[in-house]
Design a protein around this motif. Structure first.
Motif, PDB file in Angstrom:
ATOM      1  N   PRO A 119       0.646  -1.004  -0.103  1.00  0.00           N
ATOM      2  CA  PRO A 119       0.067  -0.346  -0.386  1.00  0.00           C
ATOM      3  C   PRO A 119       0.621   1.551  -0.710  1.00  0.00           C
ATOM      4  N   ASP A 120       0.224   2.113  -0.201  1.00  0.00           N
ATOM      5  CA  ASP A 120       0.989   3.636  -0.580  1.00  0.00           C
ATOM      6  C   ASP A 120       1.557   4.242   1.018  1.00  0.00           C
ATOM      7  N   LEU A 121       0.673   4.126   2.052  1.00  0.00           N
ATOM      8  CA  LEU A 121       1.159   4.887   2.915  1.00  0.00           C
ATOM      9  C   LEU A 121       2.763   3.611   3.601  1.00  0.00           C
ATOM     10  N   ARG A 123       6.028   2.108   4.520  1.00  0.00           N
ATOM     11  CA  ARG A 123       7.405   2.589   4.332  1.00  0.00           C
ATOM     12  C   ARG A 123       8.182   1.801   5.771  1.00  0.00           C
ATOM     13  N   GLN A 126       7.048   2.592   9.584  1.00  0.00           N
ATOM     14  CA  GLN A 126       5.730   2.521   9.619  1.00  0.00           C
ATOM     15  C   GLN A 126       5.153   1.488  10.166  1.00  0.00           C
ATOM     16  N   LEU A 146      -1.896  -4.301   5.053  1.00  0.00           N
ATOM     17  CA  LEU A 146      -2.579  -3.043   5.594  1.00  0.00           C
ATOM     18  C   LEU A 146      -1.471  -1.800   6.108  1.00  0.00           C
ATOM     19  N   ALA A 147      -1.811  -0.915   5.415  1.00  0.00           N
ATOM     20  CA  ALA A 147      -1.044   0.224   6.393  1.00  0.00           C
ATOM     21  C   ALA A 147      -1.425   0.840   7.892  1.00  0.00           C
ATOM     22  N   LYS A 148      -0.838   1.742   8.456  1.00  0.00           N
ATOM     23  CA  LYS A 148      -1.587   1.606   9.788  1.00  0.00           C
ATOM     24  C   LYS A 148      -1.245   2.059  10.326  1.00  0.00           C
ATOM     25  N   HIS A 149      -1.853   4.245  10.445  1.00  0.00           N
ATOM     26  CA  HIS A 149      -0.919   4.554  10.767  1.00  0.00           C
ATOM     27  C   HIS A 149      -1.435   5.479  12.061  1.00  0.00           C
ATOM     28  N   ASP A 150      -1.003   6.251  12.620  1.00  0.00           N
ATOM     29  CA  ASP A 150      -0.922   6.951  14.287  1.00  0.00           C
ATOM     30  C   ASP A 150      -1.497   8.025  13.827  1.00  0.00           C
ATOM     31  N   PRO A 170      12.469   9.331  10.466  1.00  0.00           N
ATOM     32  CA  PRO A 170      10.878   8.912  10.341  1.00  0.00           C
ATOM     33  C   PRO A 170      11.568   7.162  10.485  1.00  0.00           C
TER      34      PRO A 170
END
Lengths: 195, 55, 262
Positions: A119-121, A123, A126, A146-150, A170
Motif C-alpha cells: 500500500p501507498d503508506l 514504509r 511505519q 494493510l498500512a496503519k498510521h498512528d 522517520p
C-alpha cells in the motif's frame, strides 16, 4: 400528544393532594432505580461477553504474542507491528513483486513475505497489519498487507524541515510531539534548539 | 497559501460531496417541513379567529 | 411522522387539556423563535470558514498527504454520532422516568439526524481508509462498534414507527436508547482496550493533542459548526413537530363537535 395512558400513573385521578404527591414521587424514583438497575445488569453482561471474546476482538497479534503462543500453520491470523528500518527487500519473481521485511513490536521480530504491491503508506518505521499464516520459527507468509498510521499529525513542511536538520529520521519511529513542533520548526530553519 | 489537493483528490471530493448532499437533504427537507406546517397552522387558526373565541 | 392520538378525554373539557398538553411545547416554540435562527447562523458561519480553511488552507500531512483533509469531516461526525446517541438516551430516561412531554418528541426528531451523521462518519471513514490503509472496511473494534451504533439508530427509528399506539413505540424506543448506551464507552475505548487498525484518539482529556495548531484550529471550527448545525436541525425539526401536532389537535377538536352532533 401525550395522553394519560393506562399505566396507572394518571395525573388526574381524584385523590387528596398530599398522598398523590407522595405516590408520584415514590413511583418516579422507583422507575429511575429500575432503569439504573437494568442498565447496570446490561453493562455487566456486556462486559463479561466482551471479556470472554477479547481474543477474537483484537484485530491483530503482536510478534511477541505470536512467538509466545504460536498459532497452527493453517490458521489465518493478522500480525501487526512496526517495519524494522533497513529490513525491506524487494525482488521480482516473474511478473509479481516480492517484498520481504521484518515486523517488530519492540520485543520480538518476525519476517514477513508478501507477494504483490504494497500500500501507498507502507514504509520502514511505519506500522503495518499483515493477514496471513505463521509458518513457524520466524516466517510469516502474508496474503494482504494493510498500512496503519498512528494518531500523530504533522504538516509536510515541518516534517521536511525536521528531517533536513537531522532532528528526526522517520524510519526509526514516531515524530516528535506537537508541543515541541513549533519551536523545533523555528529552530530547524535557524539555529538548533537544543532538543 | 492555497493548497489544491492533488493526492487522493477523488476520495476527498467524494467525502465532501457526501457531506454536502446530506446537509442539503436534511436542511431543505426541514425548511419545506417547517413551511408546510406553519402555513397549515395559520390556515387553521385564521377561520377560528373570525368566530367567537372558544379557546 | 408523529401520529396524533385520537383518544377522547372523557368528561374533561377539551380546552383545559389543550392548554395543559402544550404548556411546555409553547415555551419551546417561544424559545425556538430566536434559538433556531441563531443556531443556523452560527453553524453557517463556522462551517463556511472551517470547511474552506480545512479544504484549501490547512497543511497536508507528512504521511497521509492531502487525504488528511477528510479528517475535518470524519472526526466531527464521529463525535456527533456518539453525542447524539447520548442525547437520545437522556430523552429516553426523561420519557420513562419523568414522563416529560417533550422527551418523546425530541427522540423522534433526533434519531434520523443522528443516523445520517453516523452514516456520514462511516462513509468518510471508508473514503479515508481506502487510500490510507488499503481497505474500505475492516472488522476491527472501533469500526464494528460504530456500525452497531448505526444499527441502534435505525432500530430506534423503526421502533417508533412499528406500533399502532405511538406511546408504546415511544416507550420501546426509549428502552432501546437507554440499553444501547453500552456501545458508547465501547466505541470510545475500543482503540485502547484492543489492538485495532484504527489509530488511537488524537484528542483526549489525558494528554496533549497530537496535532499541531495549524490543523487543530480548522478542526475546532468545523466541530463547532457541525455541532451547532446538528442542534439547529434538531431544534427546527422539533419546532415543526410541535406545530404539526398542534394543527392536528385543532383539526381533531374541530371534527369532534360535528361527529357528536351527527
Amino acid at each position: 400528544m401525550t395522553v394519560p395512558s393506562s399505566t396507572g400513573t394518571s395525573r388526574h385521578s381524584p385523590e387528596p393532594q398530599g398522598s398523590r404527591h407522595k405516590r408520584r414521587m415514590t413511583r418516579k424514583s422507583r422507575r429511575l432505580w429500575l432503569v439504573l438497575a437494568c442498565l447496570g445488569c446490561f453493562a455487566v453482561a456486556t462486559g463479561l461477553v466482551l471479556n470472554a471474546f477479547s481474543s477474537s476482538i483484537v484485530f491483530f497479534m503482536a510478534p511477541s504474542q505470536v512467538l509466545k503462543a504460536p498459532p497452527a500453520s493453517d490458521r489465518v491470523i493478522r500480525l501487526g507491528g512496526m517495519v524494522v528500518a533497513g529490513s525491506l527487500r524487494r525482488s521480482l519473481e516473474g511478473q509479481t513483486p516480492i517484498n520481504q521485511f521484518e515486523v517488530t513490536d519492540g520485543q520480538a521480530a518476525i519476517d514477513v513475505r508478501y507477494e504483490g504491491i504494497l500500500p501507498d503508506l507502507f514504509r520502514e518505521g511505519q506500522s503495518v497489519v499483515a493477514l496471513g499464516t505463521y509458518r513457524g520459527g520466524s516466517a510469516f507468509i502474508a496474503s494482504e498487507v494493510l498500512a496503519k498510521h498512528d494518531e500523530t499529525y504533522m504538516p509536510k513542511e515541518v516534517a521536511a524541515a525536521l528531517q533536513r536538520s537531522g532532528k528526526w529520521d522517520p524510519r526509526f519511529g514516531k515524530p516528535p510531539s506537537s508541543e515541541s513542533l513549533n519551536s523545533m520548526a523555528r529552530g530547524a530553519t535557524g539555529g538548533s534548539n537544543g532538543r | 497559501m492555497i493548497h489544491i489537493a492533488y493526492t487522493h483528490w477523488p476520495y476527498i471530493a467524494a467525502s465532501y460531496g457526501c457531506a454536502l448532499l446530506a446537509t442539503l437533504w436534511l436542511g431543505i427537507g426541514l425548511a419545506l417541513r417547517l413551511h408546510r406546517a406553519t402555513t397549515r397552522l395559520a390556515l387553521l387558526e385564521r377561520p377560528d379567529a373570525r368566530r367567537k373565541p372558544t379557546v | 411522522m408523529t401520529k396524533a392520538t385520537h383518544q377522547p378525554l372523557s368528561g374533561r373539557p377539551a380546552q383545559g387539556a389543550f392548554l395543559h398538553r402544550f404548556a411546555n411545547p409553547g415555551r419551546f416554540l417561544r424559545l425556538s423563535r430566536w434559538l433556531f435562527p441563531a443556531l443556523c447562523a452560527f453553524s453557517g458561519v463556522f462551517l463556511a470558514i472551517g470547511l474552506v480553511w480545512a479544504l484549501l488552507f490547512s497543511p497536508a500531512d507528512w504521511q497521509q498527504g492531502d487525504a488528511v483533509r477528510i479528517m475535518y469531516l470524519h472526526v466531527p461526525m464521529a463525535i456527533l454520532a456518539s453525542a447524539g446517541y447520548a442525547t437520545l438516551a437522556v430523552c429516553g430516561v426523561l420519557s420513562l422516568v419523568w414522563k416529560h412531554p417533550l422527551a418523546d418528541l425530541a427522540a423522534v426528531e433526533i434519531g434520523p439526524v443522528g443516523a445520517v451523521v453516523t452514516a456520514l462518519c462511516l462513509l468518510t471513514g471508508a473514503f479515508w481508509g481506502k487510500p490510507m490503509w488499503g481497505a474500505w472496511w475492516v472488522w476491527d473494534a472501533r469500526l464494528t462498534s460504530v456500525l452497531v451504533l448505526f444499527f441502534l439508530y435505525l432500530g430506534h427509528i423503526a421502533l417508533i414507527q412499528a406500533f399502532d399506539d405511538p406511546q408504546r413505540g415511544y416507550r420501546a424506543a426509549a428502552v432501546l436508547a437507554i440499553a444501547g448506551v453500552i456501545d458508547l464507552p465501547i466505541i470510545k475505548f475500543s482503540v485502547t482496550w484492543w489492538n485495532t487498525l484504527h489509530q488511537p484518539d488524537s484528542i483526549t482529556l489525558t494528554h496533549a493533542p497530537t496535532m499541531p495548531s495549524s490543523m487543530l484550529l480548522p478542526l475546532s471550527l468545523c466541530m463547532i459548526g457541525f455541532a451547532t448545525g446538528f442542534a439547529a436541525l434538531v431544534t427546527g425539526r422539533l419546532k415543526a413537530a410541535i406545530i404539526e401536532t398542534r394543527a392536528q389537535q385543532m383539526l381533531t377538536r374541530r371534527a369532534r363537535p360535528l361527529s357528536e352532533s351527527a
